[in-house]
Structures are given as structure tokens and as C-alpha cells.
Design a protein around this motif. Structure first.
Motif, PDB file in Angstrom:
ATOM      1  N   LEU A  36       0.805  -1.221   0.000  1.00 51.93           N
ATOM      2  CA  LEU A  36       0.000   0.000   0.000  1.00 51.93           C
ATOM      3  C   LEU A  36       0.844   1.279   0.000  1.00 51.93           C
ATOM      4  O   LEU A  36       0.323   2.376  -0.230  1.00 51.93           O
ATOM      5  CB  LEU A  36      -0.909   0.023   1.239  1.00 51.93           C
ATOM      6  CG  LEU A  36      -2.006  -1.038   1.309  1.00 51.93           C
ATOM      7  CD1 LEU A  36      -2.627  -1.070   2.699  1.00 51.93           C
ATOM      8  CD2 LEU A  36      -3.074  -0.770   0.260  1.00 51.93           C
ATOM      9  N   ASP A  37       2.130   1.133   0.241  1.00 46.20           N
ATOM     10  CA  ASP A  37       2.982   2.294   0.478  1.00 46.20           C
ATOM     11  C   ASP A  37       2.957   3.309  -0.663  1.00 46.20           C
ATOM     12  O   ASP A  37       2.985   4.517  -0.434  1.00 46.20           O
ATOM     13  CB  ASP A  37       4.422   1.840   0.731  1.00 46.20           C
ATOM     14  CG  ASP A  37       5.336   3.006   1.063  1.00 46.20           C
ATOM     15  OD1 ASP A  37       5.088   3.684   2.085  1.00 46.20           O
ATOM     16  OD2 ASP A  37       6.285   3.261   0.296  1.00 46.20           O
ATOM     17  N   ASP A  38       2.882   2.836  -1.900  1.00 44.94           N
ATOM     18  CA  ASP A  38       2.957   3.761  -3.037  1.00 44.94           C
ATOM     19  C   ASP A  38       1.687   4.583  -3.240  1.00 44.94           C
ATOM     20  O   ASP A  38       1.673   5.515  -4.049  1.00 44.94           O
ATOM     21  CB  ASP A  38       3.292   3.005  -4.325  1.00 44.94           C
ATOM     22  CG  ASP A  38       2.175   2.063  -4.749  1.00 44.94           C
ATOM     23  OD1 ASP A  38       1.682   1.314  -3.890  1.00 44.94           O
ATOM     24  OD2 ASP A  38       1.798   2.067  -5.935  1.00 44.94           O
ATOM     25  N   VAL A  39       0.605   4.251  -2.503  1.00 42.72           N
ATOM     26  CA  VAL A  39      -0.620   5.053  -2.617  1.00 42.72           C
ATOM     27  C   VAL A  39      -0.916   5.827  -1.329  1.00 42.72           C
ATOM     28  O   VAL A  39      -1.915   6.539  -1.245  1.00 42.72           O
ATOM     29  CB  VAL A  39      -1.844   4.175  -2.983  1.00 42.72           C
ATOM     30  CG1 VAL A  39      -1.681   3.593  -4.371  1.00 42.72           C
ATOM     31  CG2 VAL A  39      -2.085   3.076  -1.950  1.00 42.72           C
ATOM     32  N   MET A  40      -0.037   5.711  -0.346  1.00 43.07           N
ATOM     33  CA  MET A  40      -0.244   6.400   0.923  1.00 43.07           C
ATOM     34  C   MET A  40       0.630   7.649   1.017  1.00 43.07           C
ATOM     35  O   MET A  40       1.791   7.639   0.612  1.00 43.07           O
ATOM     36  CB  MET A  40       0.064   5.472   2.112  1.00 43.07           C
ATOM     37  CG  MET A  40      -0.845   4.267   2.201  1.00 43.07           C
ATOM     38  SD  MET A  40      -0.756   3.390   3.802  1.00 43.07           S
ATOM     39  CE  MET A  40       0.935   2.846   3.810  1.00 43.07           C
ATOM     40  N   GLU A  41       0.065   8.714   1.566  1.00 44.24           N
ATOM     41  CA  GLU A  41       0.791   9.959   1.840  1.00 44.24           C
ATOM     42  C   GLU A  41       1.481  10.512   0.606  1.00 44.24           C
ATOM     43  O   GLU A  41       2.683  10.804   0.603  1.00 44.24           O
ATOM     44  CB  GLU A  41       1.803   9.732   2.972  1.00 44.24           C
ATOM     45  CG  GLU A  41       1.174   9.328   4.286  1.00 44.24           C
ATOM     46  CD  GLU A  41       0.122  10.332   4.765  1.00 44.24           C
ATOM     47  OE1 GLU A  41       0.394  11.535   4.753  1.00 44.24           O
ATOM     48  OE2 GLU A  41      -0.982   9.884   5.131  1.00 44.24           O
ATOM     49  N   LEU A  42       0.717  10.698  -0.453  1.00 41.71           N
ATOM     50  CA  LEU A  42       1.243  11.281  -1.688  1.00 41.71           C
ATOM     51  C   LEU A  42       1.074  12.797  -1.640  1.00 41.71           C
ATOM     52  O   LEU A  42      -0.014  13.300  -1.391  1.00 41.71           O
ATOM     53  CB  LEU A  42       0.504  10.713  -2.907  1.00 41.71           C
ATOM     54  CG  LEU A  42       0.643   9.206  -3.141  1.00 41.71           C
ATOM     55  CD1 LEU A  42      -0.193   8.782  -4.338  1.00 41.71           C
ATOM     56  CD2 LEU A  42       2.099   8.823  -3.357  1.00 41.71           C
ATOM     57  N   ILE A  43       2.147  13.531  -1.899  1.00 39.19           N
ATOM     58  CA  ILE A  43       2.070  14.995  -1.840  1.00 39.19           C
ATOM     59  C   ILE A  43       2.263  15.641  -3.206  1.00 39.19           C
ATOM     60  O   ILE A  43       1.996  16.823  -3.370  1.00 39.19           O
ATOM     61  CB  ILE A  43       3.098  15.565  -0.840  1.00 39.19           C
ATOM     62  CG1 ILE A  43       4.521  15.164  -1.220  1.00 39.19           C
ATOM     63  CG2 ILE A  43       2.777  15.104   0.573  1.00 39.19           C
ATOM     64  CD1 ILE A  43       5.581  15.785  -0.331  1.00 39.19           C
ATOM     65  N   ASP A  44       2.714  14.877  -4.193  1.00 39.98           N
ATOM     66  CA  ASP A  44       2.891  15.375  -5.552  1.00 39.98           C
ATOM     67  C   ASP A  44       1.572  15.169  -6.296  1.00 39.98           C
ATOM     68  O   ASP A  44       1.177  14.032  -6.580  1.00 39.98           O
ATOM     69  CB  ASP A  44       4.028  14.618  -6.239  1.00 39.98           C
ATOM     70  CG  ASP A  44       4.357  15.156  -7.626  1.00 39.98           C
ATOM     71  OD1 ASP A  44       3.411  15.492  -8.369  1.00 39.98           O
ATOM     72  OD2 ASP A  44       5.545  15.232  -7.963  1.00 39.98           O
ATOM     73  N   THR A  45       0.884  16.247  -6.634  1.00 36.80           N
ATOM     74  CA  THR A  45      -0.440  16.131  -7.241  1.00 36.80           C
ATOM     75  C   THR A  45      -0.394  15.522  -8.642  1.00 36.80           C
ATOM     76  O   THR A  45      -1.335  14.825  -9.047  1.00 36.80           O
ATOM     77  CB  THR A  45      -1.148  17.494  -7.294  1.00 36.80           C
ATOM     78  OG1 THR A  45      -0.323  18.429  -7.993  1.00 36.80           O
ATOM     79  CG2 THR A  45      -1.426  18.016  -5.890  1.00 36.80           C
ATOM     80  N   THR A  46       0.673  15.765  -9.375  1.00 38.75           N
ATOM     81  CA  THR A  46       0.803  15.160 -10.702  1.00 38.75           C
ATOM     82  C   THR A  46       0.935  13.651 -10.581  1.00 38.75           C
ATOM     83  O   THR A  46       0.285  12.885 -11.298  1.00 38.75           O
ATOM     84  CB  THR A  46       2.026  15.731 -11.453  1.00 38.75           C
ATOM     85  OG1 THR A  46       1.873  17.143 -11.598  1.00 38.75           O
ATOM     86  CG2 THR A  46       2.167  15.085 -12.821  1.00 38.75           C
ATOM     87  N   GLU A  47       1.784  13.218  -9.654  1.00 39.12           N
ATOM     88  CA  GLU A  47       1.950  11.791  -9.387  1.00 39.12           C
ATOM     89  C   GLU A  47       0.638  11.182  -8.913  1.00 39.12           C
ATOM     90  O   GLU A  47       0.277  10.060  -9.283  1.00 39.12           O
ATOM     91  CB  GLU A  47       3.039  11.584  -8.334  1.00 39.12           C
ATOM     92  CG  GLU A  47       3.274  10.125  -7.963  1.00 39.12           C
ATOM     93  CD  GLU A  47       4.274   9.953  -6.830  1.00 39.12           C
ATOM     94  OE1 GLU A  47       4.565   8.796  -6.485  1.00 39.12           O
ATOM     95  OE2 GLU A  47       4.750  10.977  -6.293  1.00 39.12           O
ATOM     96  N   LEU A  48      -0.092  11.917  -8.106  1.00 34.19           N
ATOM     97  CA  LEU A  48      -1.353  11.433  -7.550  1.00 34.19           C
ATOM     98  C   LEU A  48      -2.386  11.176  -8.651  1.00 34.19           C
ATOM     99  O   LEU A  48      -3.072  10.146  -8.647  1.00 34.19           O
ATOM    100  CB  LEU A  48      -1.893  12.442  -6.538  1.00 34.19           C
ATOM    101  CG  LEU A  48      -3.242  12.143  -5.871  1.00 34.19           C
ATOM    102  CD1 LEU A  48      -3.236  10.774  -5.212  1.00 34.19           C
ATOM    103  CD2 LEU A  48      -3.558  13.227  -4.855  1.00 34.19           C
ATOM    104  N   LYS A  49      -2.502  12.100  -9.592  1.00 30.74           N
ATOM    105  CA  LYS A  49      -3.464  11.930 -10.690  1.00 30.74           C
ATOM    106  C   LYS A  49      -3.108  10.717 -11.548  1.00 30.74           C
ATOM    107  O   LYS A  49      -3.994   9.968 -11.978  1.00 30.74           O
ATOM    108  CB  LYS A  49      -3.495  13.199 -11.548  1.00 30.74           C
ATOM    109  CG  LYS A  49      -4.100  14.397 -10.847  1.00 30.74           C
ATOM    110  CD  LYS A  49      -3.976  15.655 -11.704  1.00 30.74           C
ATOM    111  CE  LYS A  49      -4.475  16.888 -10.971  1.00 30.74           C
ATOM    112  NZ  LYS A  49      -4.312  18.132 -11.771  1.00 30.74           N
ATOM    113  N   THR A  50      -1.821  10.517 -11.786  1.00 31.05           N
ATOM    114  CA  THR A  50      -1.369   9.360 -12.556  1.00 31.05           C
ATOM    115  C   THR A  50      -1.657   8.073 -11.808  1.00 31.05           C
ATOM    116  O   THR A  50      -2.147   7.084 -12.381  1.00 31.05           O
ATOM    117  CB  THR A  50       0.138   9.467 -12.856  1.00 31.05           C
ATOM    118  OG1 THR A  50       0.403  10.658 -13.591  1.00 31.05           O
ATOM    119  CG2 THR A  50       0.620   8.253 -13.643  1.00 31.05           C
ATOM    120  N   LYS A  51      -1.380   8.092 -10.513  1.00 27.08           N
ATOM    121  CA  LYS A  51      -1.589   6.908  -9.685  1.00 27.08           C
ATOM    122  C   LYS A  51      -3.069   6.553  -9.585  1.00 27.08           C
ATOM    123  O   LYS A  51      -3.436   5.380  -9.539  1.00 27.08           O
ATOM    124  CB  LYS A  51      -0.996   7.140  -8.297  1.00 27.08           C
ATOM    125  CG  LYS A  51      -1.014   5.926  -7.383  1.00 27.08           C
ATOM    126  CD  LYS A  51      -0.137   4.809  -7.908  1.00 27.08           C
ATOM    127  CE  LYS A  51       1.339   5.147  -7.805  1.00 27.08           C
ATOM    128  NZ  LYS A  51       2.182   3.960  -8.134  1.00 27.08           N
TER     129      LYS A  51
END
Length: 255
Positions: A36-51
Motif C-alpha cells: 500500500l505504500d505507493d498510494v499512501m501519503e502522496l504529496i505530488d499532485t501530478t503523481e497522484l493523478k497518474t496513480k
């Protein structure tokens, strides 16, 4: 008599929660954390939209329990980082997160080692629903869920205290009784990490050390705060966690 009965009930609940935690396999909890680590506590919004697109497609192709949990968590991160800055596109993701995780939480088929993550993010998602809809009642219900998650799972996972502390520290001043939980929760995580260096990962500890210092900016705590801020910075070489905020706070309290 009533006080004695209440005390006995609380003692029984504490024993029950302790037994629940003991029944969980710590290695399995950590295994799920890794997934789950790669979807928890994301602060980069560009990365978040891709994820977000990636996780939705993964769940569509393979609707497993871990992919469903990932879906609930990424919806939470979208709600936290994007919905409050959007008038339409990302509205409603807090409710989507809460619904997905509630379905899992109530399922008899959900792996028990996933429950620390599901219960914690479910509580946080409800707090976001409350913030988005401006319904204070939901915030109170969210903290009830947080308290249950902390009591049951804080001994085997940092997440219940980390998320409760994160919500508590951002509340307005008049929620002072709830805001006090932030100091308690982040200190508790640090105490557990001191005893077991594998309790939380570097990303979480970077955020935690920054949060501890952020809550204690008086001269009384200056030495310890600076020490923790240095740790927060060192643990986040790529600016994926608390480094940026830690550097800013260090400059502020160093003056």
C-alpha cells in the motif's frame, strides 16, 4: 456502583483490544503496508493523478482485496490533496473512499491484517466528508472511528495514530480537546519507533518528526525540535515526505 461497573467495562474492552492486536501477524501487517505504500501519503499532485488512473485500472482488471484497499486509499489521497482545490472534478472522492473502505471493513472475508489500514483510512475519509459537507457531526463520528482503530491496532501499526494525529493537528483552535491528540499520537509513534526501528518507514517518520516539532515551537522544546527536524530532513532525500516543511520550520525556529 455505576463507576465500578464502568471501570470493569473499560478494563474488559482494553483486554479485548489487546487480544485483537495479539492475534494479528505483524509480518503480514508489514507485508500489506509494503503493498500500500505507493498510494499512501502522496504529496505530488501530478503523481497522484497518474496513480489514481493506474489504481482504478488495476482494480478493474483484478478486483482483489488488496487492490480494493488501494482504491479506497487513493480515493482518500485524492480527496485530501485535490478535492478542496477543485469545484467539480474531484468532489465526492472522500465519500467514495469511505464507501469502498466501509464495504471492506464490514466484510467477513477481509484479511484481519488489512484492518489497521482499512479502519484508519475509513475514519480519515469520514473526517474529509465532514469537512467537504461542513457537517460537524461527521467529524465527531470520524474521531469515534479513529479511537476504535487506535485502541485495536496502534500496537501493530503506526497508521491509526498517524492519521488521527494528522487530522487533529489541522483542526481549528476551538477543537482544543481533539487537537491535543496530535501531540499524544505523534509522540506515541516516536516512542514505538525508538523501541522497534521497523515499526514505521522513513516516509512516515519524516512526517512524524516534522509534526512533533511543528506542535512544539516554543524555546522550551527548541533543541529537541531541531534534532527531530534534522531527522525529518535526512529521512526524505527526494522531497517525498516532510523535508520541505521541515526545512522551512527549521529556518523559522533557528532565528
Amino acid at each position: 456502583m455505576k463507576y465500578r461497573l464502568f471501570t470493569l467495562i473499560m478494563m474488559a474492552m482494553a483486554v479485548t483490544n489487546s487480544l485483537i492486536a495479539q492475534q494479528l501477524d505483524f509480518s503480514k501487517v508489514k507485508g500489506f503496508e509494503h503493498q500500500l505504500d505507493d498510494v499512501m501519503e502522496l504529496i505530488d499532485t501530478t503523481e497522484l493523478k497518474t496513480k489514481l488512473k493506474e489504481v482504478e485500472e488495476e482494480f478493474k482488471q483484478k478486483p482483489t482485496e488488496i487492490n480494493k484497499t488501494r482504491l479506497g486509499v487513493i480515493y482518500h489521497e485524492v480527496a485530501l490533496n485535490l478535492s478542496f482545490f477543485s469545484k467539480t472534478e474531484f468532489k465526492g472522492y472522500a465519500k467514495k473512499s469511505f464507501d469502498v473502505l466501509t464495504e471492506q471493513f464490514n466484510s467477513d472475508n477481509t484479511s484481519k491484517e488489512l484492518l489497521p489500514f482499512i479502519a484508519s483510512y475509513r475514519a480519515s475519509a469520514l473526517s474529509l466528508v465532514g469537512a467537504e459537507t461542513k457537517k460537524l457531526k461527521l467529524l465527531g463520528e470520524a474521531f469515534t472511528l479513529f479511537d476504535k482503530a487506535v485502541n485495536k491496532y496502534a500496537s501493530v501499526s503506526y497508521l491509526p495514530e498517524f492519521l488521527r494525529g494528522s487530522v487533529a493537528e489541522n483542526l481549528p483552535w476551538f477543537f482544543f480537546t481533539k487537537k491535543r491528540l496530535a501531540k499524544q499520537d505523534f509522540q506515541s509513534i516516536i516512542d514505538k519507533q525508538d523501541k522497534n526501528e521497523n515499526f514505521a518507514n522513513s516516509k512516515i517518520m519524516s512526517f512524524t518528526y516534522w509534526a512533533w516539532a511543528n506542535q512544539r515551537q516554543s524555546s522550551k522544546y527548541k533543541k529537541q525540535s531541531l534534532a527531530y527536524l534534522d531527522k525529518a530532513i535526512a529521512l526524505d532525500p527526494n522531497y517525498k515526505a516532510g523535508r520541505k516543511r521541515a526545512e522551512e520550520l527549521k529556518n523559522k525556529i533557528s532565528k
